[in-house]
Write a protein that holds these residues in place. Structure first.
Motif, PDB file in Angstrom:
ATOM      1  N   ILE A  23      10.348  13.131  34.152  1.00  0.00           N
ATOM      2  CA  ILE A  23       9.094  13.165  32.937  1.00  0.00           C
ATOM      3  C   ILE A  23       8.379  11.857  32.872  1.00  0.00           C
ATOM      4  O   ILE A  23       9.178  10.885  32.328  1.00  0.00           O
ATOM      5  N   VAL A  24       7.400  11.713  33.334  1.00  0.00           N
ATOM      6  CA  VAL A  24       6.637  10.374  33.330  1.00  0.00           C
ATOM      7  C   VAL A  24       5.287  10.410  32.241  1.00  0.00           C
ATOM      8  O   VAL A  24       4.555  11.454  32.686  1.00  0.00           O
ATOM      9  N   PRO A  25       5.484   9.806  31.076  1.00  0.00           N
ATOM     10  CA  PRO A  25       4.240   9.977  30.105  1.00  0.00           C
ATOM     11  C   PRO A  25       2.935   9.639  30.882  1.00  0.00           C
ATOM     12  O   PRO A  25       2.961   8.648  31.564  1.00  0.00           O
ATOM     13  N   LYS A  26       1.695  10.574  30.542  1.00  0.00           N
ATOM     14  CA  LYS A  26       0.470  10.039  31.102  1.00  0.00           C
ATOM     15  C   LYS A  26      -0.386   9.517  30.057  1.00  0.00           C
ATOM     16  O   LYS A  26      -1.450   9.127  30.085  1.00  0.00           O
ATOM     17  N   VAL A  27       0.165   9.425  28.755  1.00  0.00           N
ATOM     18  CA  VAL A  27      -0.602   8.819  27.673  1.00  0.00           C
ATOM     19  C   VAL A  27       0.203   7.784  27.099  1.00  0.00           C
ATOM     20  O   VAL A  27       1.318   7.912  26.771  1.00  0.00           O
ATOM     21  N   ALA A  28      -0.541   6.741  26.650  1.00  0.00           N
ATOM     22  CA  ALA A  28       0.331   5.596  25.958  1.00  0.00           C
ATOM     23  C   ALA A  28       0.566   6.047  24.600  1.00  0.00           C
ATOM     24  O   ALA A  28       0.179   6.812  23.978  1.00  0.00           O
ATOM     25  N   ALA A  29       1.756   5.420  23.970  1.00  0.00           N
ATOM     26  CA  ALA A  29       2.133   5.822  22.624  1.00  0.00           C
ATOM     27  C   ALA A  29       2.642   4.493  21.895  1.00  0.00           C
ATOM     28  O   ALA A  29       3.421   3.732  22.572  1.00  0.00           O
ATOM     29  N   ASP A  30       2.638   4.510  20.806  1.00  0.00           N
ATOM     30  CA  ASP A  30       3.072   3.312  19.893  1.00  0.00           C
ATOM     31  C   ASP A  30       3.856   3.867  18.818  1.00  0.00           C
ATOM     32  O   ASP A  30       3.445   4.692  18.079  1.00  0.00           O
ATOM     33  N   ILE A  31       5.057   3.448  18.734  1.00  0.00           N
ATOM     34  CA  ILE A  31       6.124   3.788  17.743  1.00  0.00           C
ATOM     35  C   ILE A  31       6.622   2.580  16.816  1.00  0.00           C
ATOM     36  O   ILE A  31       7.061   1.820  17.479  1.00  0.00           O
ATOM     37  N   THR A  32       6.465   2.831  15.463  1.00  0.00           N
ATOM     38  CA  THR A  32       6.685   1.689  14.676  1.00  0.00           C
ATOM     39  C   THR A  32       7.850   2.464  13.500  1.00  0.00           C
ATOM     40  O   THR A  32       7.638   3.192  13.129  1.00  0.00           O
ATOM     41  N   VAL A  33       8.734   1.535  13.574  1.00  0.00           N
ATOM     42  CA  VAL A  33      10.097   1.677  12.855  1.00  0.00           C
ATOM     43  C   VAL A  33      10.028   0.622  11.744  1.00  0.00           C
ATOM     44  O   VAL A  33      11.019  -0.401  12.012  1.00  0.00           O
ATOM     45  N   PRO A  34       9.693   0.562  10.529  1.00  0.00           N
ATOM     46  CA  PRO A  34       9.783  -0.359   9.531  1.00  0.00           C
ATOM     47  C   PRO A  34      11.262  -0.367   9.097  1.00  0.00           C
ATOM     48  O   PRO A  34      11.623   0.902   8.674  1.00  0.00           O
ATOM     49  N   LEU A  35      12.017  -1.564   9.097  1.00  0.00           N
ATOM     50  CA  LEU A  35      13.279  -1.721   8.609  1.00  0.00           C
ATOM     51  C   LEU A  35      13.122  -2.906   7.649  1.00  0.00           C
ATOM     52  O   LEU A  35      12.932  -4.080   8.022  1.00  0.00           O
ATOM     53  N   THR A  36      13.555  -2.548   6.241  1.00  0.00           N
ATOM     54  CA  THR A  36      13.319  -3.731   5.455  1.00  0.00           C
ATOM     55  C   THR A  36      14.414  -4.920   5.550  1.00  0.00           C
ATOM     56  O   THR A  36      15.432  -4.635   5.982  1.00  0.00           O
ATOM     57  N   ASP A  37      14.197  -6.083   4.778  1.00  0.00           N
ATOM     58  CA  ASP A  37      15.117  -7.245   5.156  1.00  0.00           C
ATOM     59  C   ASP A  37      15.502  -7.457   6.572  1.00  0.00           C
ATOM     60  O   ASP A  37      16.747  -8.001   6.602  1.00  0.00           O
ATOM     61  N   LYS A  38      14.841  -7.295   7.393  1.00  0.00           N
ATOM     62  CA  LYS A  38      15.054  -7.758   8.609  1.00  0.00           C
ATOM     63  C   LYS A  38      14.395  -8.952   9.030  1.00  0.00           C
ATOM     64  O   LYS A  38      13.024  -9.147   8.895  1.00  0.00           O
ATOM     65  N   PRO A  39      15.140  -9.969   9.653  1.00  0.00           N
ATOM     66  CA  PRO A  39      14.464 -11.332   9.866  1.00  0.00           C
ATOM     67  C   PRO A  39      13.418 -11.349  11.290  1.00  0.00           C
ATOM     68  O   PRO A  39      12.561 -12.347  11.265  1.00  0.00           O
ATOM     69  N   SER A  40      13.467 -10.234  12.048  1.00  0.00           N
ATOM     70  CA  SER A  40      12.685 -10.359  13.032  1.00  0.00           C
ATOM     71  C   SER A  40      12.439  -8.895  13.520  1.00  0.00           C
ATOM     72  O   SER A  40      12.735  -7.779  12.773  1.00  0.00           O
ATOM     73  N   VAL A  41      11.713  -8.731  14.493  1.00  0.00           N
ATOM     74  CA  VAL A  41      11.074  -7.335  15.100  1.00  0.00           C
ATOM     75  C   VAL A  41      11.408  -7.139  16.443  1.00  0.00           C
ATOM     76  O   VAL A  41      11.129  -8.119  17.189  1.00  0.00           O
ATOM     77  N   THR A  42      12.167  -5.910  16.673  1.00  0.00           N
ATOM     78  CA  THR A  42      12.581  -6.101  18.046  1.00  0.00           C
ATOM     79  C   THR A  42      11.522  -5.090  18.922  1.00  0.00           C
ATOM     80  O   THR A  42      11.065  -3.914  18.281  1.00  0.00           O
ATOM     81  N   MET A  43      11.004  -5.484  19.909  1.00  0.00           N
ATOM     82  CA  MET A  43      10.107  -4.836  20.750  1.00  0.00           C
ATOM     83  C   MET A  43      10.653  -4.275  21.891  1.00  0.00           C
ATOM     84  O   MET A  43      11.235  -4.897  22.758  1.00  0.00           O
ATOM     85  N   PHE A 110      10.712 -10.676  18.176  1.00  0.00           N
ATOM     86  CA  PHE A 110       9.477 -11.650  17.570  1.00  0.00           C
ATOM     87  C   PHE A 110       9.813 -11.808  15.904  1.00  0.00           C
ATOM     88  O   PHE A 110      10.361 -11.060  15.405  1.00  0.00           O
ATOM     89  N   ALA A 111       9.218 -13.002  15.521  1.00  0.00           N
ATOM     90  CA  ALA A 111       9.153 -12.932  14.308  1.00  0.00           C
ATOM     91  C   ALA A 111       7.960 -12.228  13.905  1.00  0.00           C
ATOM     92  O   ALA A 111       6.973 -12.193  14.464  1.00  0.00           O
ATOM     93  N   PRO A 112       8.119 -11.650  12.529  1.00  0.00           N
ATOM     94  CA  PRO A 112       7.023 -10.759  12.113  1.00  0.00           C
ATOM     95  C   PRO A 112       5.597 -11.203  12.290  1.00  0.00           C
ATOM     96  O   PRO A 112       4.827 -10.772  12.766  1.00  0.00           O
ATOM     97  N   ALA A 113       5.665 -12.641  11.949  1.00  0.00           N
ATOM     98  CA  ALA A 113       4.109 -13.167  11.962  1.00  0.00           C
ATOM     99  C   ALA A 113       3.560 -13.491  13.306  1.00  0.00           C
ATOM    100  O   ALA A 113       2.432 -13.701  13.620  1.00  0.00           O
TER     101      ALA A 113
END
Length: 218
Positions: A23-43, A110-113
């Motif tokens: 199963i190889v996606p043919k279209v790009a996708a962006d998925i965002t999962v907001p988590l409060t009080d976290k010092p960074s963002v995992t990508m 990454f830091a959120p900023a």
């Protein structure tokens, strides 16, 4: 021993489970999962490869991926971290491909900023790697490093036993203990760059961001 599994579609055998089309996606996708009080963002940025470890292009793609993002000598650490100062940790990897088609992914924090700049920088480096490929010098240095780490791993009884176990899972016999470094040494720049072009598509990757980030990604 026969292995079967229950699924919503009924019962399938082990061969059916692991012989399904990739199963190889043919279209790009962006998925965002907001988590409060976290010092960074995992990508995570990646895709399915359509490859198992024992497939012909797999070793070449793994070596090319190591040049892009394995350890402090990888391109991603050298650029996104060292030159641009956007993260403390970033790397590229292939995995989950011993008995089924695997994944290719980049992980970073990454830091959120700095998130947007970090994602842009990562995508830029992937696009350059895909378009221009790796150099002869990068290939020679990485081969030496990978083979050196492999030899060190085999220097203990535990390392040797674990390597034999993993090789068996992947369908290799004991001859692969010596065959693996030989196969790495034999890889050419043309083979590595061809594998990158054949199995990676920067335009259809899935981007996942989880942490202190808004749903819009801003």
């Amino acid at each position: 021993m026969s292995v079967v599994a229950a699924t919503p579609c009924g019962v399938v055998s082990e061969n059916q489970m692991f012989s399904r089309p990739p199963i190889v996606p043919k279209v790009a996708a962006d998925i965002t999962v907001p988590l409060t009080d976290k010092p960074s963002v995992t990508m995570l940025l990646g895709q399915a490869t359509g490859l198992r470890y024992s497939d012909p292009d797999s070793l070449a793609l793994r070596l090319g991926t190591a040049i892009l993002g394995r350890g402090f000598t990888g391109r991603l650490m050298g650029t996104v971290r060292d030159k641009e100062g956007l993260t403390y940790n970033i790397g590229a990897n292939m995995g989950d491909d011993s008995v089924a088609d695997g994944v290719w992914e980049i992980s970073a924090s990454f830091a959120p900023a700095l998130l947007n700049k970090g994602v842009e920088s990562t995508r830029r480096e992937v696009a350059k790697w895909w378009k221009d490929g790796v150099t002869e010098q990068e290939l020679a240095v990485r081969k030496q490093g990978v083979i050196g780490s492999y030899d060190v791993g085999l220097s203990t009884t535990l390392g040797l036993a674990e390597t034999i176990l993993v090789n068996t899972q992947r369908g290799y016999d004991l001859a692969w203990l010596e065959g693996y470094p030989k196969a790495l040494k034999a890889l050419t720049r043309e083979q590595v760059n061809a594998a990158i072009k054949a199995h990676i598509n920067p335009n259809t990757m899935v981007l996942v961001q989880a942490g202190s980030v808004a749903l819009s990604g801003k």
